[in-house]
Design a protein around this motif. Structure first.
Motif, PDB file in Angstrom:
ATOM      1  N   ALA A   1       0.818  -1.224   0.000  1.00 55.55           N
ATOM      2  CA  ALA A   1       0.000   0.000   0.000  1.00 55.55           C
ATOM      3  C   ALA A   1       0.852   1.275   0.000  1.00 55.55           C
ATOM      4  O   ALA A   1       0.646   2.146  -0.848  1.00 55.55           O
ATOM      5  N   PRO A   2       1.835   1.417   0.925  1.00 53.16           N
ATOM      6  CA  PRO A   2       2.665   2.630   0.870  1.00 53.16           C
ATOM      7  C   PRO A   2       3.458   2.754  -0.431  1.00 53.16           C
ATOM      8  O   PRO A   2       3.725   3.873  -0.884  1.00 53.16           O
ATOM      9  N   LEU A   3       3.798   1.629  -1.039  1.00 59.14           N
ATOM     10  CA  LEU A   3       4.509   1.693  -2.326  1.00 59.14           C
ATOM     11  C   LEU A   3       3.578   2.189  -3.433  1.00 59.14           C
ATOM     12  O   LEU A   3       3.973   2.978  -4.291  1.00 59.14           O
ATOM     13  N   ARG A   4       2.330   1.723  -3.412  1.00 53.03           N
ATOM     14  CA  ARG A   4       1.360   2.187  -4.422  1.00 53.03           C
ATOM     15  C   ARG A   4       1.146   3.689  -4.296  1.00 53.03           C
ATOM     16  O   ARG A   4       0.985   4.378  -5.299  1.00 53.03           O
ATOM     17  N   LEU A   5       1.161   4.177  -3.065  1.00 53.69           N
ATOM     18  CA  LEU A   5       1.011   5.624  -2.861  1.00 53.69           C
ATOM     19  C   LEU A   5       2.156   6.393  -3.520  1.00 53.69           C
ATOM     20  O   LEU A   5       2.003   7.544  -3.888  1.00 53.69           O
ATOM     21  N   LYS A   6       3.314   5.750  -3.645  1.00 49.87           N
ATOM     22  CA  LYS A   6       4.471   6.379  -4.289  1.00 49.87           C
ATOM     23  C   LYS A   6       4.486   6.110  -5.793  1.00 49.87           C
ATOM     24  O   LYS A   6       5.475   6.383  -6.470  1.00 49.87           O
ATOM     25  N   GLY A   7       3.431   5.505  -6.299  1.00 47.02           N
ATOM     26  CA  GLY A   7       3.327   5.298  -7.740  1.00 47.02           C
ATOM     27  C   GLY A   7       3.887   3.981  -8.246  1.00 47.02           C
ATOM     28  O   GLY A   7       3.945   3.741  -9.455  1.00 47.02           O
ATOM     29  N   VAL A   8       4.317   3.105  -7.325  1.00 43.39           N
ATOM     30  CA  VAL A   8       4.848   1.806  -7.740  1.00 43.39           C
ATOM     31  C   VAL A   8       3.678   0.872  -8.078  1.00 43.39           C
ATOM     32  O   VAL A   8       2.681   0.842  -7.350  1.00 43.39           O
ATOM     33  N   GLN A   9       3.795   0.138  -9.178  1.00 41.49           N
ATOM     34  CA  GLN A   9       2.796  -0.883  -9.495  1.00 41.49           C
ATOM     35  C   GLN A   9       3.210  -2.140  -8.732  1.00 41.49           C
ATOM     36  O   GLN A   9       4.114  -2.869  -9.152  1.00 41.49           O
ATOM     37  N   ALA A  10       2.595  -2.351  -7.582  1.00 48.56           N
ATOM     38  CA  ALA A  10       2.997  -3.450  -6.696  1.00 48.56           C
ATOM     39  C   ALA A  10       1.995  -4.597  -6.788  1.00 48.56           C
ATOM     40  O   ALA A  10       0.782  -4.367  -6.777  1.00 48.56           O
ATOM     41  N   TYR A  11       2.536  -5.811  -6.885  1.00 53.43           N
ATOM     42  CA  TYR A  11       1.683  -7.000  -6.996  1.00 53.43           C
ATOM     43  C   TYR A  11       2.030  -7.978  -5.885  1.00 53.43           C
ATOM     44  O   TYR A  11       3.205  -8.226  -5.623  1.00 53.43           O
ATOM     45  N   GLY A  12       1.011  -8.536  -5.260  1.00 48.78           N
ATOM     46  CA  GLY A  12       1.222  -9.454  -4.145  1.00 48.78           C
ATOM     47  C   GLY A  12       0.959 -10.883  -4.569  1.00 48.78           C
ATOM     48  O   GLY A  12      -0.119 -11.207  -5.069  1.00 48.78           O
ATOM     49  N   ILE A  13       1.965 -11.728  -4.369  1.00 45.71           N
ATOM     50  CA  ILE A  13       1.831 -13.123  -4.796  1.00 45.71           C
ATOM     51  C   ILE A  13       2.612 -14.014  -3.829  1.00 45.71           C
ATOM     52  O   ILE A  13       3.692 -13.648  -3.393  1.00 45.71           O
ATOM     53  N   ASP A  14       2.042 -15.159  -3.483  1.00 47.60           N
ATOM     54  CA  ASP A  14       2.641 -16.053  -2.488  1.00 47.60           C
ATOM     55  C   ASP A  14       2.837 -17.456  -3.066  1.00 47.60           C
ATOM     56  O   ASP A  14       2.304 -17.764  -4.128  1.00 47.60           O
ATOM     57  N   PRO A  15       3.567 -18.317  -2.330  1.00 51.53           N
ATOM     58  CA  PRO A  15       3.793 -19.690  -2.810  1.00 51.53           C
ATOM     59  C   PRO A  15       2.503 -20.478  -3.069  1.00 51.53           C
ATOM     60  O   PRO A  15       1.416 -20.078  -2.651  1.00 51.53           O
ATOM     61  N   VAL A  16       2.659 -21.599  -3.748  1.00 46.88           N
ATOM     62  CA  VAL A  16       1.529 -22.475  -4.058  1.00 46.88           C
ATOM     63  C   VAL A  16       1.150 -23.258  -2.804  1.00 46.88           C
ATOM     64  O   VAL A  16       1.972 -23.996  -2.255  1.00 46.88           O
ATOM     65  N   VAL A  17      -0.085 -23.092  -2.353  1.00 53.87           N
ATOM     66  CA  VAL A  17      -0.528 -23.755  -1.126  1.00 53.87           C
ATOM     67  C   VAL A  17      -1.968 -24.240  -1.273  1.00 53.87           C
ATOM     68  O   VAL A  17      -2.657 -23.887  -2.230  1.00 53.87           O
TER      69      VAL A  17
END
Ligand SMILES: [Zn+2]
Length: 466
Positions: A412-428
Motif C-alpha cells: 500500500a505505501p509503495l502504491r502511494l508512491k506510484g509503484v505498481q505493486a503485486y502481491g503473490i505467495d507460494p503455491v498452497v
C-alpha cells in the motif's frame, strides 16, 4: 501456440544477445531444493515481532550475498531492526523491479505447536515453522530468483532490487515507511513483487494464481456511550453499557451493500470459470436481482474472505466499560474494525451508522487517518501480463485472479508512491492459508518450487533484455 512461439522467440533473442550465456531453461528442481534449504535456515533465525531482531536475519543474508559476490547493505532505523537491500544492475533502459518480503514474523504459542516452531523441520513434503509461509517462504523464493539472474549474468533492461524488510507485522515505521522516507532512491521502482495473494492448489491441481492488486482501507471507529454513574442497586435508564450494547448489536449485524469494483468483478467472473458448478453459480449471481441476496447470504456464512471483498466490513473487536461490580459507569466504549472499499465515502458511511444507532447517548469518532486513499495497481501492465503468461504456461486450466486483499501489506505505501505493486505467495492449499499466523505454520516443498519458477519466468519476461 502464440505463447510457445513467443517464448521460443524470446529464448532465441537471449542467445543472440549473449552467446556466452545462452539461456536454457534453468534447473528448477535444483532451484527448489536450494530455496527450501535456505528457508529452513531462515526459520531458525527467530524474528518474532516484537521484538523483531531482523538485523540478525539481515546479517545472515548479507553473508550469503557476499559469498555470491553481490554487494548488499543493512539499513536500520533502530538498533536490531535491520532492512537488507541488494541490487543487480540492468542497462537502465527501463525502471527497476523490486523483489521484496518481510523478515519479521508474528510470535508463537509454543505449547500449541506439535512441531518445533523455529527449527525448519521437513515432514511429509512440508517445511514447518513460523514464517514458513508468511513471509520467509516468499523471501527465499524472491532471493532464489535474484541469485539465479546474478549467476547466469542474465542481460537485464532493468535493475533488480532485493529487499528483506523489517517491522511489517507490528508496524512501528522501522521497515517500509523508514525506507520510503529516508532511502527512497534505493528502492524506487516501476514494479514490485511482494507478499499478497495465494496460488491455490485444490483437488490436486492449481485452481488459480492470485495476484493482489489492491487492498481495503483500515478505517477504524470508536463508539462511546455516556451517562451518569451510580449505584448498581439503582438501575438508571442512561446506563452507558446498555446503550452501547444496543448500538453494537445494530451495527455488528449490519451488512453494508455489495459493491463491485473492476478488480473484484474480474475476480469473481474468473473464479466462477474454474469452480465446481454449485460454487460457480454463487460467484456469478452475487448481484442478480432475484437470487443475488440468497447467493450473498450463502457466501456470508461459508466464505468470510470473499464476503469481505464485496463490501465495506464492520467488526466490533474490543469492548470496555465498568470497573466495579456494583458501580454503573459513566461511560463505555467499543472499537470497531471497519475495512472500507477503496472508494467508500467515510463521512457518509459514519452518518449512516449514526442514523442506524439512533441514540444521542452514543457518539462515533474515527480512529486514525480516514483520508489517505491508496490507488490499486493496474492489471494492464507488463508485469501483470508476464505473471499471466507464466500462469498459462505452468498451470493450464487455471486462471490469474487479480485480488483485493481485505488485510494490509506493505504494497500500500509503495502504491502511494506510484509503484505498481503485486502481491503473490507460494503455491498452497486452503490448509496452509488457515495456518498462517496460527499454529504449525507450513509450506509445501513443491509450493516453493513452483513459486520460484513462476517468479523466475515473470521476472525474466519483464526485466530481461528485449
Ligand atoms: Zn506477511
Amino acid at each position: 501456440m502464440s505463447i510457445i512461439r513467443s517464448l521460443t522467440l524470446f529464448a532465441t533473442l537471449l542467445s543472440i544477445n549473449c552467446p556466452a550465456n545462452a539461456q536454457t531453461v534453468p534447473d528448477f528442481a535444483q532451484a527448489r531444493d536450494e530455496a527450501v534449504k535456505r528457508l529452513q535456515e531462515m526459520i531458525r533465525i527467530d524474528t518474532s515481532n516484537p521484538p523483531g531482531n531482523e538485523t540478525k536475519f539481515a546479517q545472515y543474508l548479507k553473508t550469503l550475498l557476499d559469498k555470491e559476490g553481490v554487494a548488499s547493505e543493512i539499513l536500520e532505523k533502530e538498533p536490531g531492526r535491520g532492512n537488507l537491500l541488494a541490487r543487480i544492475k540492468g542497462n537502465g533502459s527501463k525502471k527497476p523491479l523490486l523483489l521484496m518480503g518481510h523478515a519479521d514474523t508474528v510470535g508463537v504459542e509454543k505449547d500449541k505447536w506439535t512441531v518445533p516452531a523455529f527449527e525448519g523441520i521437513i515432514k511429509d513434503g512440508y517445511v514447518y515453522g513460523r514464517g514458513a509461509y508468511d513471509d520467509k517462504g516468499g523471501i527465499t523464493s524472491m532471493l532464489q530468483v535474484f541469485l539465479m539472474l546474478h549467476r547466469q549474468k542474465t542481460p537485464l533492461d532493468r535493475d533488480i532490487i532485493f529487499l528483506a524488510e523489517a517491522g511489517e507485522e507490528a508496524g512501528g515505521g522501522v521497515g517500509i515507511d523508514f525506507l520510503i522516507e529516508e532511502h527512497w532512491p534505493k528502492i524506487e521502482a516501476e514494479f514490485a513483487l511482494n507478499e499478497g495473494a495465494e496460488i491455490l492448489m485444490k483437488d490436486g491441481k492449481v485452481r488459480y494464481v492470485g495476484v493482489a492488486t489492491a487492498e481495503k482501507l483500515v478505517r477504524r471507529i470508536k463508539l462511546t456511550a455516556r451517562g451518569i454513574s451510580g449505584h448498581g442497586s439503582m438501575p438508571r435508564v442512561d446506563n452507558p453499557i446498555v446503550h452501547l450494547a444496543a448500538a453494537v448489536a445494530k451495527i455488528g449485524t449490519y451488512q453494508p451493500p455489495l459493491r463491485f469494483n473492476d478488480i473484484t468483478r474480474t475476480f469473481f467472473e474468473r473464479l466462477a470459470k474454474v469452480s465446481p458448478p454449485e460454487e460457480a453459480f454463487i460467484y456469478s449471481h452475487l448481484d442478480d436481482p432475484i437470487v443475488g441476496p440468497m447467493a450473498q447470504e450463502k457466501l456470508r456464512h461459508t466464505n468470510t474472505l470473499y464476503n469481505s471483498m464485496l463490501r465495506t466490513s464492520i467488526a466490533p473487536t474490543m469492548i470496555k466499560g465498568g470497573f466495579r461490580e456494583n458501580v454503573i459507569p459513566a461511560d463505555a466504549e467499543v472499537i470497531v474494525d471497519v475495512r472500507a472499499l477503496p472508494d467508500e465515502n467515510m463521512p457518509a458511511f459514519i452518518e449512516n451508522l449514526r442514523r442506524m444507532i439512533d441514540d444521542p447517548a452514543v457518539e462515533i469518532t474515527p480512529i486514525g487517518d480516514h483520508t489517505t486513499i491508496t490507488p490499486p495497481s493496474r492489471i494492464d501492465t507488463d508485469l501483470f501480463r508476464a505473471l499471466e503468461k507464466a500462469q498459462i504456461t505452468m498451470f493450464p486450466g487455471s486462471v490469474t485472479l487479480p485480488m483485493m486483499l481485505t488485510g494490509g501489506t506493505d504494497s500500500a505505501p509503495l502504491r502511494l508512491k506510484g509503484v505498481q505493486a503485486y502481491g503473490i505467495d507460494p503455491v498452497v492449499s486452503e490448509e496452509e492459508i488457515a495456518r498462517m499466523h496460527g499454529n504449525d505454520e507450513r509450506v509445501p516443498i513443491e509450493g516453493i518450487g513452483k513459486f520460484v519458477e513462476i517468479l523466475y519466468r515473470a521476472v525474466v519476461e519483464v526485466a530481461g533484455k528485449h
